[in-house]
Design an enzyme around this catalytic site. Structure first.
Site, PDB file in Angstrom:
ATOM      1  CE  LYS A 294      -7.670  -0.424   6.047  1.00 40.35           C
ATOM      2  NZ  LYS A 294      -8.137   0.058   4.768  1.00 40.35           N
TER       3      LYS A 294
ATOM      4  CD  GLN B 210      -7.095  -4.657   3.943  1.00 37.76           C
ATOM      5  OE1 GLN B 210      -8.030  -5.416   4.214  1.00 37.76           O
ATOM      6  NE2 GLN B 210      -7.290  -3.388   3.635  1.00 37.76           N
TER       7      GLN B 210
ATOM      8  CG  ASP C 273       0.423  -2.583   6.013  1.00 36.97           C
ATOM      9  OD1 ASP C 273      -0.554  -2.757   6.762  1.00 36.97           O
ATOM     10  OD2 ASP C 273       0.349  -1.961   4.932  1.00 36.97           O
TER      11      ASP C 273
ATOM     12  CB  CYS D  33      -3.606   3.224  -1.600  1.00 29.83           C
ATOM     13  SG  CYS D  33      -4.754   4.541  -1.268  1.00 29.83           S
TER      14      CYS D  33
ATOM     15  CG  HIS E  52      -1.900   0.960   1.398  1.00 34.52           C
ATOM     16  ND1 HIS E  52      -1.657   2.246   1.815  1.00 34.52           N
ATOM     17  CD2 HIS E  52      -3.238   0.876   1.187  1.00 34.52           C
ATOM     18  CE1 HIS E  52      -2.804   2.913   1.852  1.00 34.52           C
ATOM     19  NE2 HIS E  52      -3.779   2.113   1.469  1.00 34.52           N
TER      20      HIS E  52
HETATM   21  N1  PMP Z   1      -1.938  -0.915   4.453  1.00 36.34           N
HETATM   22  C1  PMP Z   1      -2.909  -1.630   3.897  1.00 36.34           C
HETATM   23  C2  PMP Z   1      -2.604  -3.012   3.413  1.00 36.34           C
HETATM   24  C3  PMP Z   1      -4.188  -1.102   3.789  1.00 36.34           C
HETATM   25  O1  PMP Z   1      -5.161  -1.825   3.236  1.00 36.34           O
HETATM   26  C4  PMP Z   1      -4.439   0.202   4.264  1.00 36.34           C
HETATM   27  C5  PMP Z   1      -5.816   0.831   4.135  1.00 36.34           C
HETATM   28  N2  PMP Z   1      -6.407   0.669   2.883  1.00 36.34           N
HETATM   29  C6  PMP Z   1      -3.393   0.909   4.845  1.00 36.34           C
HETATM   30  C7  PMP Z   1      -2.165   0.332   4.922  1.00 36.34           C
HETATM   31  C8  PMP Z   1      -3.588   2.301   5.375  1.00 36.34           C
HETATM   32  O2  PMP Z   1      -4.465   2.277   6.461  1.00 36.34           O
HETATM   33  P1  PMP Z   1      -5.022   3.635   7.067  1.00 36.34           P
HETATM   34  O3  PMP Z   1      -5.558   4.422   5.921  1.00 36.34           O
HETATM   35  O4  PMP Z   1      -6.092   3.181   8.010  1.00 36.34           O
HETATM   36  O5  PMP Z   1      -3.894   4.316   7.755  1.00 36.34           O
END
Ligand code: PMP
Length: 419
Positions: free
Chosen positions: A239, A216, A213, A377, A136
């Protein structure tokens, strides 16, 4: 609707009662464009059960006060609830101590915190940081910024056409300049679950710390940070059926102790003079300013809610949905699934040969079906698959096979109209 879902059984052989779960989520009774909401955008954010909403509400209704600094009753009650949530998180991921649990705004802030503190302190000119091709943006850009500042190099583990990391390439990449590895546990765009334990073990055999990270992963896979032995781990409350604006950074205490603070301000200090400031002990050293108190309380409540159902039961049920959905879409003309790894969380990304993902998303919205379309993203990942975007259905604990059927019926209509 939603009555015919085939039974999935929990660990203790009880039926997974999706109807009961659905009743806990008020938003699921909503209609969209006159149709019952079919919410399949759980990888973007999950819906909140009444239990979480009530816990957050109660803080504002009954004991709203700032924490840590007050001697009065409300402040103490708020402090207790906030710190109780930290303990719930600690147990949830099996951290060694509650001082290893830092409240942040979410995964993004947690990664930035580590890049800006541990990174600035330990990464130097010529050093290398490894990430993967399926990250991401929030696990790319902070490291890229650090590399620019330090004149160090960002290296990227390649993936195969199924969307799995090529482990042999990763092995080859490690050398004496490698100083940090940060990888996604489960991909938001592909669903791939990465072999993180194997990555960590290999990295540690070269004394390289690893950050995960887990944005998910945390709502689909039970996580034990001691067993994984990761150095840092990040996730977001929203999430995990909890509130937005709150998240977690887990860090091993020896790293956190050695790291400089991230932001300066109230609560993170021990003593301040104009000449010098000494910092508070962990975890407060990394929690400057008034935090998202209700959010932290809501996150604790979300974990309590999940634990009542059991993450393993949820994971098993979601996997059934994923298999069902994958089979159901596989005969649709011109549809290509993006992300066919052997191990996946319940994310189904796909691309139609002749229909733009944006049209897919808009059309389905009129059917009441909420999915996400776009690059999620993960722009470098889209480039790897040579597509601008995907359509992504992502399933949560409350989705049903009937909802998958509605998704597939919508996709068939799209093929009739656009095909
Ligand atoms: N890493 C992953 C794999 C994600 O799916 C996301 C959110 N789509 C993020 C990081 C970023 O999370 P946040 O926007 O809640 O900071």
């Amino acid at each position: 609707m939603h009555t015919k879902t085939a039974a999935v059984f929990t660990q203790n052989n009880k039926r997974y009662d999706v109807e009961k779960i659905r009743n806990d989520f008020p938003i699921l009774k909503t209609t969209v464009h006159g149709k019952p909401l079919v919410y399949l955008d759980n990888a973007a954010t999950t819906q909140k059960p009444q239990y979480v909403i009530d816990k957050e509400n109660n803080y504002y209704k009954k004991y709203n006060a700032n924490i840590h600094r007050g001697v009065h009753a409300l402040s103490q009650e708020a402090t207790e609830a906030f710190e109780e949530s930290r303990i719930i998180v600690k147990k949830f991921i099996n951290a060694l101590g509650k001082n290893e649990i830092i409240f942040t705004r979410g995964t993004t802030e947690s990664v930035n915190l580590v890049a800006s503190t541990y990174g600035r302190e330990n990464i130097n000119e010529g050093d290398e940081i490894i990430i993967s091709h399926m990250e991401h943006h929030s696990n790319i850009v902070p490291w890229q910024m650090l590399c620019q500042e330090k004149n160090s190099k960002l290296r990227v583990i390649p993936i195969n056409d199924d969307g799995e990391l090529i482990f042999e390439e990763f092995e080859k990449m490690i050398n004496k300049r490698t100083k940090f590895i940060s990888v996604v546990h489960a991909s938001n765009s592909l669903g791939t679950v990465n072999p993180v334990k194997k990555i960590i073990d290999l990295a540690h055999s070269h004394n390289i710390p690893v950050m995960l990270d887990a944005a998910q992963a945390v709502n689909h896979l039970p996580i034990d940070v001691q067993e994984l032995d990761c150095d840092f781990l990040a996730f977001s409350g929203h999430k995990l059926y909890g509130p937005t604006g709150i998240g977690i950074l887990y860090g091993k205490v020896n790293h956190l102790d050695a790291m400089p603070p991230y932001m300066g301000g109230g609560d993170m200090i021990s003593k301040v003079t104009f000449e010098e400031t000494t910092y508070n002990e962990l975890p407060h050293k990394f929690e400057a300013g008034t935090p998202h108190i209700s959010g932290a309380i809501g996150l604790g409540a979300a974990i309590e809610y999940i634990e009542k159902i059991g993450l393993e039961n949820i994971a098993r049920y979601e996997n059934e949905l994923l298999i069902y959905a994958t089979e159901a879409v596989s005969d649709l003309t011109g549809l290509r699934i993006i992300g066919t790894a052997k191990e996946k969380i319940s994310v189904l990304s796909f691309h139609f040969e002749n229909v733009h993902p944006h049209d897919v998303g808009t059309f389905l919205d009129f059917e009441g079906v909420a999915i996400r379309t776009g690059h999620h993203c993960t722009q470098p990942l889209m480039k790897r698959f040579n597509i601008p975007a995907t359509s992504r259905a992502s399933f949560g604990m409350y989705n049903t096979k009937e909802e998958v059927d509605l998704l597939v019926a919508g996709l068939k209509k799209i093929l009739e109209v656009f095909g």
